[in-house]
Enzyme design. Structure first.
Site, mmCIF file in Angstrom:
data_model
loop_
_atom_site.group_PDB
_atom_site.id
_atom_site.type_symbol
_atom_site.label_atom_id
_atom_site.label_comp_id
_atom_site.label_asym_id
_atom_site.label_seq_id
_atom_site.Cartn_x
_atom_site.Cartn_y
_atom_site.Cartn_z
ATOM 1 N N CYS A 155 0.824 -1.218 0.000
ATOM 2 C CA CYS A 155 0.000 0.000 0.000
ATOM 3 C C CYS A 155 0.858 1.268 0.000
ATOM 4 O O CYS A 155 0.763 2.090 -0.929
ATOM 5 C CB CYS A 155 -0.956 -0.020 1.179
HETATM 6 N N1 NDP Z 1 -5.271 -3.730 4.955
HETATM 7 C C1 NDP Z 1 -4.591 -3.088 4.012
HETATM 8 O O1 NDP Z 1 -4.736 -1.870 3.832
HETATM 9 C C2 NDP Z 1 -3.643 -3.824 3.143
HETATM 10 C C3 NDP Z 1 -3.324 -5.140 3.342
HETATM 11 N N2 NDP Z 1 -2.413 -5.770 2.540
HETATM 12 C C4 NDP Z 1 -2.007 -7.151 2.790
HETATM 13 O O2 NDP Z 1 -3.086 -8.017 2.516
HETATM 14 C C5 NDP Z 1 -3.055 -9.120 3.407
HETATM 15 C C6 NDP Z 1 -4.381 -9.152 4.156
HETATM 16 O O3 NDP Z 1 -4.511 -7.948 4.867
HETATM 17 P P1 NDP Z 1 -5.853 -7.537 5.608
HETATM 18 O O4 NDP Z 1 -7.008 -7.758 4.724
HETATM 19 O O5 NDP Z 1 -5.611 -6.208 6.160
HETATM 20 O O6 NDP Z 1 -5.839 -8.627 6.779
HETATM 21 P P2 NDP Z 1 -7.000 -9.077 7.769
HETATM 22 O O7 NDP Z 1 -6.344 -9.402 9.054
HETATM 23 O O8 NDP Z 1 -8.096 -8.074 7.760
HETATM 24 O O9 NDP Z 1 -7.534 -10.428 7.094
HETATM 25 C C7 NDP Z 1 -6.776 -11.603 7.024
HETATM 26 C C8 NDP Z 1 -7.643 -12.717 6.466
HETATM 27 O O10 NDP Z 1 -6.882 -13.914 6.383
HETATM 28 C C9 NDP Z 1 -7.656 -14.990 6.996
HETATM 29 N N3 NDP Z 1 -6.691 -16.004 7.417
HETATM 30 C C10 NDP Z 1 -5.838 -15.965 8.455
HETATM 31 N N4 NDP Z 1 -5.092 -17.098 8.488
HETATM 32 C C11 NDP Z 1 -5.485 -17.869 7.430
HETATM 33 C C12 NDP Z 1 -5.105 -19.142 6.935
HETATM 34 N N5 NDP Z 1 -4.156 -19.871 7.528
HETATM 35 N N6 NDP Z 1 -5.749 -19.622 5.843
HETATM 36 C C13 NDP Z 1 -6.723 -18.914 5.239
HETATM 37 N N7 NDP Z 1 -7.142 -17.704 5.670
HETATM 38 C C14 NDP Z 1 -6.522 -17.176 6.761
HETATM 39 C C15 NDP Z 1 -8.399 -14.252 8.094
HETATM 40 O O11 NDP Z 1 -9.507 -14.968 8.585
HETATM 41 P P3 NDP Z 1 -9.414 -15.939 9.873
HETATM 42 O O12 NDP Z 1 -8.261 -15.464 10.718
HETATM 43 O O13 NDP Z 1 -10.738 -15.801 10.527
HETATM 44 O O14 NDP Z 1 -9.149 -17.279 9.295
HETATM 45 C C16 NDP Z 1 -8.864 -13.028 7.310
HETATM 46 O O15 NDP Z 1 -9.923 -13.379 6.457
HETATM 47 C C17 NDP Z 1 -1.849 -8.896 4.342
HETATM 48 O O16 NDP Z 1 -0.755 -9.621 3.888
HETATM 49 C C18 NDP Z 1 -1.604 -7.414 4.231
HETATM 50 O O17 NDP Z 1 -0.266 -7.113 4.474
HETATM 51 C C19 NDP Z 1 -1.868 -5.142 1.471
HETATM 52 C C20 NDP Z 1 -2.147 -3.842 1.210
HETATM 53 C C21 NDP Z 1 -3.018 -3.058 2.056
HETATM 54 C C1 X2W Z 2 -1.565 0.954 9.298
HETATM 55 C C2 X2W Z 2 -0.772 -0.303 9.132
HETATM 56 O O1 X2W Z 2 -0.502 -1.028 10.068
HETATM 57 N N1 X2W Z 2 -0.386 -0.597 7.898
HETATM 58 C C3 X2W Z 2 0.367 -1.769 7.558
HETATM 59 C C4 X2W Z 2 0.684 -1.718 6.105
HETATM 60 C C5 X2W Z 2 -0.429 -2.255 5.269
HETATM 61 C C6 X2W Z 2 -0.148 -3.619 4.798
HETATM 62 O O2 X2W Z 2 -0.915 -4.479 5.047
HETATM 63 O O3 X2W Z 2 1.041 -3.822 4.202
HETATM 64 P P1 X2W Z 2 1.316 -4.456 2.804
HETATM 65 O O4 X2W Z 2 0.876 -3.445 1.817
HETATM 66 O O5 X2W Z 2 2.779 -4.686 2.778
HETATM 67 O O6 X2W Z 2 0.642 -5.742 2.614
HETATM 68 C C7 X2W Z 2 1.707 -1.859 8.266
HETATM 69 O O7 X2W Z 2 2.352 -0.862 8.486
HETATM 70 O O8 X2W Z 2 2.128 -3.000 8.502
#
Ligand code: NDP
Ligand code: X2W
Length: 336
Positions: A155
């Site tokens: 991000c």
């Molecule tokens: N949030 C953001 O702004 C951004 C996030 N990302 C990346 O995207 C990914 C997800 O982030 P985010 O949506 O914030 O995370 P969340 O914590 O909101 O969601 C994680 C999801 O993964 C599931 N999960 C956890 N363990 C497992 C497993 N072993 N098998 C299958 N499903 C699983 C969780 O459900 P449950 O635990 O109930 O199984 C949940 O649905 C991360 O790697 C993050 O770094 C990238 C860019 C931006």
């Molecule tokens: C506010 C906050 O905690 N932000 C996350 C970055 C978002 C994220 O999930 O990182 P990726 O884009 O690398 O997947 C962090 O700093 O770890």
């Protein structure tokens, strides 16, 4: 194309599920969570009532049998899971011949040693790391189109790289480190409960000083040293970065405008010139807004994105469109 989302109950997974469900060329075939998830067998729309009617889809546990179902059903598998989970899951789906779109940082960095330093684990799949294609849609479309594993860009790096690559490529930067101060809304930290992201605890504070894992990601894809400091702010979504850099002597405002022209025709990039972008301008929007002001050899660039759209699900959808040989903005322009 049939799409399966792993980690669909999380913030980026649910956002991506909603985009896929509305997409003209993709069909949402399955939404999965972990085997032990407290949310398994719930409807996704129970967790996200704003998607009632659109995402009345069961959250299924990712069991061994689920892999066989996915093998039969899916063309594209999207991993919206934590880095370590994605690192282990990606090779399994790749072995089934699926195109894998990983939203985590598990396959973004070239050097395995950076995983020890910045992620705190040893990367076990150096071969896949080499083959993974970085999913920064506006910059690497040709390579994304032919890749089997797409490591969707992070991000903060998505904002920083779109703001800085035009200047770097036009050879306008001195060798000095570029300073990036960023602030993110709390959805950036994911949905799971955590004291650091508790409503009553969050105010405005920097974190990860000198050590954040997006430092090597930005530096690697910019090919330039950066000093990156993220901050957590008390708002739900959006990222704003204020970037300070020194220009080569004699750089004129026309040179900067010319450098940014490389992005002028990109449908999801909005060049705002001296108008300063805001988080309000991008929330729930798929765009990158970029503005800048110059004083002599100093340039300040301000860039804003929605962390869950351009910073995660929106960009993943762009990569899926590119792999599907369609314009990257399909299903995104006019998304809200
Ligand atoms: N949030 C953001 O702004 C951004 C996030 N990302 C990346 O995207 C990914 C997800 O982030 P985010 O949506 O914030 O995370 P969340 O914590 O909101 O969601 C994680 C999801 O993964 C599931 N999960 C956890 N363990 C497992 C497993 N072993 N098998 C299958 N499903 C699983 C969780 O459900 P449950 O635990 O109930 O199984 C949940 O649905 C991360 O790697 C993050 O770094 C990238 C860019 C931006
Ligand atoms: C506010 C906050 O905690 N932000 C996350 C970055 C978002 C994220 O999930 O990182 P990726 O884009 O690398 O997947 C962090 O700093 O770890």
């Amino acid at each position: 194309m049939n799409v399966v989302i792993i980690g669909a109950s999380g913030y980026s997974g649910a956002e991506l599920a909603s985009l896929v469900a509305k997409h003209p060329h993709f069909s949402l075939e399955g939404c999965y969570v972990s085997e032990q998830s407290l949310d398994k067998d719930k409807l996704l729309s129970e967790l996200y009532p704003e998607h009632t009617g659109l995402l009345d889809t069961l959250l299924l546990p990712l069991t061994e049998e689920a892999f066989s179902v996915i093998e039969q059903q899916a063309d594209y598998v999207c991993l919206c899971t934590d880095h370590k989970v994605s690192v282990e899951l990606a090779p399994k789906f790749l072995a089934l011949g699926k195109k894998v779109f990983d939203l985590s940082g598990g396959y973004r960095l070239a050097k395995t040693s950076d995983y020890d330093t910045y992620y705190g684990f040893e990367h076990p799949y150096a071969q896949w790391l080499k083959q993974a294609q970085y999913g920064l849609a506006e910059w690497f479309a040709q390579d994304i189109a032919n890749a089997q594993l797409i490591a969707v860009a992070g991000c903060y790096p998505t904002a920083a790289l779109n703001a800085l690559k035009p200047l770097k490529n036009a050879n306008l930067l001195t060798d000095d480190q570029v300073i990036i101060n960023a602030v993110s809304g709390v959805t950036g930290a994911g949905r799971k409960a955590n004291i650091a992201t508790h409503f009553c605890e969050v105010s405005l504070a920097p974190y990860g000083l000198f050590t954040h894992r997006h430092t090597p990601e930005i530096a690697q894809y910019l090919d330039h040293p950066v000093l990156f400091t993220p901050h957590l702010g008390n708002f739900p979504r959006g990222i704003l970065e204020t970037i300070y850099l020194t220009l080569k002597p004699g750089t004129r405002s026309e040179d900067i405008e010319k450098a940014y022209q490389v992005l002028a025709d990109e449908p999801l990039i909005r060049l705002k010139g001296s108008t300063i972008p805001t988080i309000k301008g991008v929330v729930k929007q798929p765009y990158v807004d970029i503005g800048w002001q110059q004083q002599g050899e100093q340039l300040i660039v301000v860039v804003a994105i929605d962390n869950l759209l351009k910073g995660a699900a929106g960009q993943a959808l762009q990569c899926m469109n590119i792999v599907n040989k369609k314009p990257s903005y399909v299903g995104l322009k006019g998304v809200c």
